[in-house]
Scaffold this motif. Structure first.
Motif, PDB file in Angstrom:
ATOM      1  N   ASP A 128     -20.097  14.592  17.834  1.00  0.00           N
ATOM      2  CA  ASP A 128     -19.246  15.755  17.565  1.00  0.00           C
ATOM      3  C   ASP A 128     -19.183  16.729  18.731  1.00  0.00           C
ATOM      4  O   ASP A 128     -18.115  17.230  19.094  1.00  0.00           O
ATOM      5  N   LEU A 129     -20.342  17.018  19.314  1.00  0.00           N
ATOM      6  CA  LEU A 129     -20.384  18.023  20.374  1.00  0.00           C
ATOM      7  C   LEU A 129     -19.635  17.535  21.612  1.00  0.00           C
ATOM      8  O   LEU A 129     -18.833  18.277  22.203  1.00  0.00           O
ATOM      9  N   ALA A 130     -19.884  16.299  22.014  1.00  0.00           N
ATOM     10  CA  ALA A 130     -19.198  15.758  23.191  1.00  0.00           C
ATOM     11  C   ALA A 130     -17.694  15.701  22.976  1.00  0.00           C
ATOM     12  O   ALA A 130     -16.909  16.040  23.868  1.00  0.00           O
ATOM     13  N   THR A 131     -17.274  15.313  21.773  1.00  0.00           N
ATOM     14  CA  THR A 131     -15.847  15.255  21.463  1.00  0.00           C
ATOM     15  C   THR A 131     -15.233  16.650  21.487  1.00  0.00           C
ATOM     16  O   THR A 131     -14.145  16.868  22.044  1.00  0.00           O
ATOM     17  N   GLY A 132     -15.942  17.616  20.905  1.00  0.00           N
ATOM     18  CA  GLY A 132     -15.423  18.982  20.854  1.00  0.00           C
ATOM     19  C   GLY A 132     -15.313  19.631  22.218  1.00  0.00           C
ATOM     20  O   GLY A 132     -14.426  20.462  22.453  1.00  0.00           O
ATOM     21  N   LEU A 133     -16.225  19.261  23.131  1.00  0.00           N
ATOM     22  CA  LEU A 133     -16.212  19.852  24.468  1.00  0.00           C
ATOM     23  C   LEU A 133     -15.293  19.105  25.437  1.00  0.00           C
ATOM     24  O   LEU A 133     -15.077  19.579  26.554  1.00  0.00           O
ATOM     25  N   ALA A 134     -14.792  17.957  25.023  1.00  0.00           N
ATOM     26  CA  ALA A 134     -13.893  17.198  25.891  1.00  0.00           C
ATOM     27  C   ALA A 134     -12.692  18.068  26.254  1.00  0.00           C
ATOM     28  O   ALA A 134     -12.042  18.661  25.394  1.00  0.00           O
ATOM     29  N   GLY A 135     -12.411  18.182  27.533  1.00  0.00           N
ATOM     30  CA  GLY A 135     -11.305  19.016  27.985  1.00  0.00           C
ATOM     31  C   GLY A 135     -11.655  20.483  28.105  1.00  0.00           C
ATOM     32  O   GLY A 135     -10.798  21.294  28.480  1.00  0.00           O
ATOM     33  N   ARG A 136     -12.894  20.846  27.779  1.00  0.00           N
ATOM     34  CA  ARG A 136     -13.317  22.243  27.883  1.00  0.00           C
ATOM     35  C   ARG A 136     -14.373  22.417  28.968  1.00  0.00           C
ATOM     36  O   ARG A 136     -15.195  23.327  28.908  1.00  0.00           O
ATOM     37  N   HIS A 152     -28.968  17.501  22.867  1.00  0.00           N
ATOM     38  CA  HIS A 152     -27.611  18.029  23.021  1.00  0.00           C
ATOM     39  C   HIS A 152     -27.508  19.045  24.156  1.00  0.00           C
ATOM     40  O   HIS A 152     -26.406  19.397  24.567  1.00  0.00           O
ATOM     41  N   ALA A 153     -28.643  19.496  24.668  1.00  0.00           N
ATOM     42  CA  ALA A 153     -28.608  20.408  25.817  1.00  0.00           C
ATOM     43  C   ALA A 153     -27.899  19.759  26.999  1.00  0.00           C
ATOM     44  O   ALA A 153     -27.186  20.435  27.752  1.00  0.00           O
ATOM     45  N   SER A 154     -28.075  18.453  27.164  1.00  0.00           N
ATOM     46  CA  SER A 154     -27.426  17.766  28.279  1.00  0.00           C
ATOM     47  C   SER A 154     -25.910  17.734  28.116  1.00  0.00           C
ATOM     48  O   SER A 154     -25.162  17.821  29.090  1.00  0.00           O
ATOM     49  N   ILE A 155     -25.450  17.623  26.872  1.00  0.00           N
ATOM     50  CA  ILE A 155     -24.002  17.626  26.621  1.00  0.00           C
ATOM     51  C   ILE A 155     -23.428  18.994  26.956  1.00  0.00           C
ATOM     52  O   ILE A 155     -22.356  19.114  27.566  1.00  0.00           O
ATOM     53  N   LEU A 156     -24.147  20.044  26.584  1.00  0.00           N
ATOM     54  CA  LEU A 156     -23.698  21.400  26.910  1.00  0.00           C
ATOM     55  C   LEU A 156     -23.681  21.617  28.420  1.00  0.00           C
ATOM     56  O   LEU A 156     -22.734  22.190  28.966  1.00  0.00           O
ATOM     57  N   ALA A 157     -24.731  21.158  29.092  1.00  0.00           N
ATOM     58  CA  ALA A 157     -24.813  21.361  30.541  1.00  0.00           C
ATOM     59  C   ALA A 157     -23.679  20.642  31.268  1.00  0.00           C
ATOM     60  O   ALA A 157     -23.181  21.131  32.289  1.00  0.00           O
ATOM     61  N   ALA A 158     -23.260  19.497  30.749  1.00  0.00           N
ATOM     62  CA  ALA A 158     -22.190  18.736  31.391  1.00  0.00           C
ATOM     63  C   ALA A 158     -20.856  19.480  31.346  1.00  0.00           C
ATOM     64  O   ALA A 158     -19.952  19.172  32.132  1.00  0.00           O
ATOM     65  N   ALA A 159     -20.731  20.457  30.436  1.00  0.00           N
ATOM     66  CA  ALA A 159     -19.492  21.227  30.333  1.00  0.00           C
ATOM     67  C   ALA A 159     -19.461  22.418  31.288  1.00  0.00           C
ATOM     68  O   ALA A 159     -18.438  23.094  31.401  1.00  0.00           O
ATOM     69  N   LEU A 160     -20.559  22.667  31.992  1.00  0.00           N
ATOM     70  CA  LEU A 160     -20.617  23.784  32.929  1.00  0.00           C
ATOM     71  C   LEU A 160     -19.949  23.433  34.260  1.00  0.00           C
ATOM     72  O   LEU A 160     -19.991  22.290  34.709  1.00  0.00           O
ATOM     73  N   LYS A 161     -19.396  24.432  34.892  1.00  0.00           N
ATOM     74  CA  LYS A 161     -18.911  24.229  36.255  1.00  0.00           C
ATOM     75  C   LYS A 161     -20.115  24.221  37.204  1.00  0.00           C
ATOM     76  O   LYS A 161     -21.206  24.698  36.842  1.00  0.00           O
TER      77      LYS A 161
END
Length: 322
Positions: free
Chosen positions: A197-205, A219-228
């Protein structure tokens, strides 16, 4: 005599905390006596009672890091703090009792514009949120941030403070019930129920400036991957009960990772800086930018019932002792 909630052995809070009657100690010349009127029950209290910080906690002790009261008496060597002053005594625990003797320099002045219950919830979550946003990530208009556990008490504060400068966070929650509790202006809401869910929701964000995480786990790694590149990852809690995996750091070498613990910041700063930061926070509460919902209120002597109502922590407001 006064009521005190005392921990004589570490363990589950509802079992380890006992209510006792004790005589008031003699007030030292360099102390003030604060008559406590309202107290919050926070995760940090429960974690300390469990024994997680046994190395820096001496038994027996009185829990309670967040409590509001009024100065009732001052020792002979105390100047600049008079009886009747509304304060938060913030040096360590000890809030779950009727009176607290403390160093006057560690008493934050509470403005008259805050109610007793607002004052009793004005320190741990609001100060943590304000400091993370303004001291850690340098919140400014145009930033894009994500808030994990966004329907929690501190999550709602983070959203309110971000909205105040025109920032609309990405809110991450665990259920549709939590989604329904969200308020404020948001870029998006992600309901993180399953592994994907988290990876899908952050896709494109991707390209976020900051992530504020109090959950931890994989899930911390999924969040970190969304950072610039160079984006801030601020970790300040472990609601999942799972640590961030060791692979996190090697997988994300281009982000700015930091922990935040309010206690460490307060004890490393001059008290005038702590008071200045608290004044900023109190102004935000008075302006209704920061608001904390109170779910239930119990008298101190009913501490067991209060803990049963509080645990496990969930969305829906704070439980107070008053």
């Amino acid at each position: 005599m006064q009521y005190q909630a005392v921990v004589r052995k570490f363990g589950p809070a509802a079992e380890a905390v006992e209510i006792e009657r004790a005589a008031l100690p003699v007030l030292r010349r360099d102390q003030v006596r604060v008559r406590l009127l309202a107290r919050s029950i926070n995760p940090s209290d429960i974690i300390t009672i469990s024994g997680a910080y046994a190395g820096r906690t001496t038994l027996p002790f009185i829990p309670g890091f967040e409590a509001f009261g009024v100065v009732e008496a001052c020792g002979e060597d105390v100047y600049g703090l008079a009886p009747g002053t509304r304060v938060l005594p913030v040096r360590g625990a000890g809030g779950w009792q009727e009176y607290k003797h403390t160093d006057p320099s560690w008493c934050l002045r509470v403005p008259d514009g805050l109610s007793d219950f607002e004052a009793a919830t004005s320190y741990v979550n609001p100060m943590t949120a304000w400091l993370m946003l303004h001291k850690k990530i340098g919140l400014r208009p145009g930033m894009r941030i994500a808030v994990n556990a966004a329907a929690s008490s501190i999550g709602s504060i983070l959203i309110g403070l971000a909205n105040a400068v025109g920032v609309e966070p990405v809110a991450i929650v665990r259920s549709e019930e939590s989604r329904a509790r969200l308020s404020g202006s948001l870029e998006a809401v992600i309901v993180d129920r399953a592994d994907s869910d988290l990876a899908t929701g952050l896709a494109g964000r991707h390209g976020l400036d900051a992530v504020l995480d109090c959950v931890g786990g994989a899930h911390a790694s999924i969040l970190a991957a969304a950072l610039k590149p160079g984006g801030h990852f601020v970790h300040y809690g472990l609601l999942s009960g799972q640590s961030i995996p060791p692979s996190f750091w090697s997988s994300h070498p281009d982000i700015a990772f930091s922990f935040f613990h309010l206690r460490e910041w307060v004890h490393s700063e001059a008290m005038e800086n702590v008071q200045r930061a608290y004044a900023e926070v109190a102004a935000q509460i008075a302006a209704k930018i920061i608001a904390t919902e109170v779910r239930e209120v119990f008298p101190l002597e009913k501490i067991r019932l209060a803990l049963q109502s509080t645990l496990p922590f969930r969305t829906g407001g704070k439980v107070l002792l008053a």
